[in-house]
Design a protein around this motif. Sequence first.
Motif, PDB file in Angstrom:
ATOM      1  N   ALA A  69       0.826  -1.203   0.000  1.00  0.00           N
ATOM      2  CA  ALA A  69       0.000   0.000   0.000  1.00  0.00           C
ATOM      3  C   ALA A  69       0.864   1.257   0.000  1.00  0.00           C
ATOM      4  CB  ALA A  69      -0.932   0.001   1.208  1.00  0.00           C
ATOM      5  N   ALA A  85     -11.870   5.280  -2.483  1.00  0.00           N
ATOM      6  CA  ALA A  85     -11.422   4.140  -1.674  1.00  0.00           C
ATOM      7  C   ALA A  85     -11.370   2.838  -2.476  1.00  0.00           C
ATOM      8  CB  ALA A  85     -12.341   3.973  -0.462  1.00  0.00           C
ATOM      9  N   LYS A  88      -8.428   2.903  -4.876  1.00  0.00           N
ATOM     10  CA  LYS A  88      -7.159   2.731  -4.166  1.00  0.00           C
ATOM     11  C   LYS A  88      -6.917   1.268  -3.835  1.00  0.00           C
ATOM     12  CE  LYS A  88      -6.925   7.360  -2.123  1.00  0.00           C
ATOM     13  NZ  LYS A  88      -7.000   8.163  -0.878  1.00  0.00           N
ATOM     14  N   LYS A  89      -7.958   0.591  -3.354  1.00  0.00           N
ATOM     15  CA  LYS A  89      -7.817  -0.823  -3.012  1.00  0.00           C
ATOM     16  C   LYS A  89      -7.478  -1.643  -4.253  1.00  0.00           C
ATOM     17  CE  LYS A  89     -10.115  -4.770  -0.832  1.00  0.00           C
ATOM     18  NZ  LYS A  89      -9.577  -5.688  -1.855  1.00  0.00           N
ATOM     19  N   GLU A  90      -8.180  -1.366  -5.351  1.00  0.00           N
ATOM     20  CA  GLU A  90      -7.927  -2.100  -6.594  1.00  0.00           C
ATOM     21  C   GLU A  90      -6.504  -1.860  -7.082  1.00  0.00           C
ATOM     22  OE1 GLU A  90      -9.934  -2.678 -10.993  1.00  0.00           O
ATOM     23  OE2 GLU A  90      -9.892  -0.663 -10.110  1.00  0.00           O
ATOM     24  N   ASP A  93      -3.922  -3.764  -5.032  1.00  0.00           N
ATOM     25  CA  ASP A  93      -3.948  -5.183  -5.398  1.00  0.00           C
ATOM     26  C   ASP A  93      -3.238  -5.424  -6.724  1.00  0.00           C
ATOM     27  OD1 ASP A  93      -5.343  -5.781  -3.104  1.00  0.00           O
ATOM     28  OD2 ASP A  93      -7.311  -5.831  -4.088  1.00  0.00           O
TER      29      ASP A  93
END
Length: 200
Positions: A69, A85, A88-90, A93
């Motif tokens: 991250a 959000a 950002k998570k995608e 990953d």
Amino acid sequence: MKWILLPILFVTLAVSGTALAQPSPTETVKKTVDDVIKIVSDKELKKPQNEKRRRQEIKRAIGTVFDSAEMAQRAMARHWRDRNAAEKKEFVDLFENLLENSYAGKIESYNQEKVVYLKEAIDGDYAEVRSKIVTARRDEYSLDYRLMLKGGKWVVYDIVIEGVSLVSNYRTQFNKIITNQGYAELVKKLRSKNKEISMP
């Protein structure tokens, strides 16, 4: 960037897990080097029928190397704040998979290169471990680790190979794509690249 160093880079980057007493940044790096080398040197794991297991072990080790991250955010730089959000998570990953899948095969070409730890500098919650790689032909290359203290342990957030920052290298690439083609195109390219180099 000297890509020839990547097999050595990822063999020497793994960061240890929990510990009763927090080791120094150099000790943290050095301790897990042996664990990763053990994986790539294991005769049983080298057998063709154990390829999937070997790759899983390598991926697990690589997964402990990075604060994905943190690296993803630094690689995105100013574009990070524009993401919601879910995006950002995608992206984290995708970035994590890119790192893991890109270099799993290269790690397996490790060939007894020697890692020499030169100097450690700590400034609060940040540290740098300087080292060099010595090949069988006695060629030498600089390899420095940038770490930060998170959750009670040192984690790597950047690597500098022969003076070139891995995060800065990705930042330049990502910024060019986003500026010229848009964020959606960057995601598309990362998905495509990950599919192309996905592990068995």
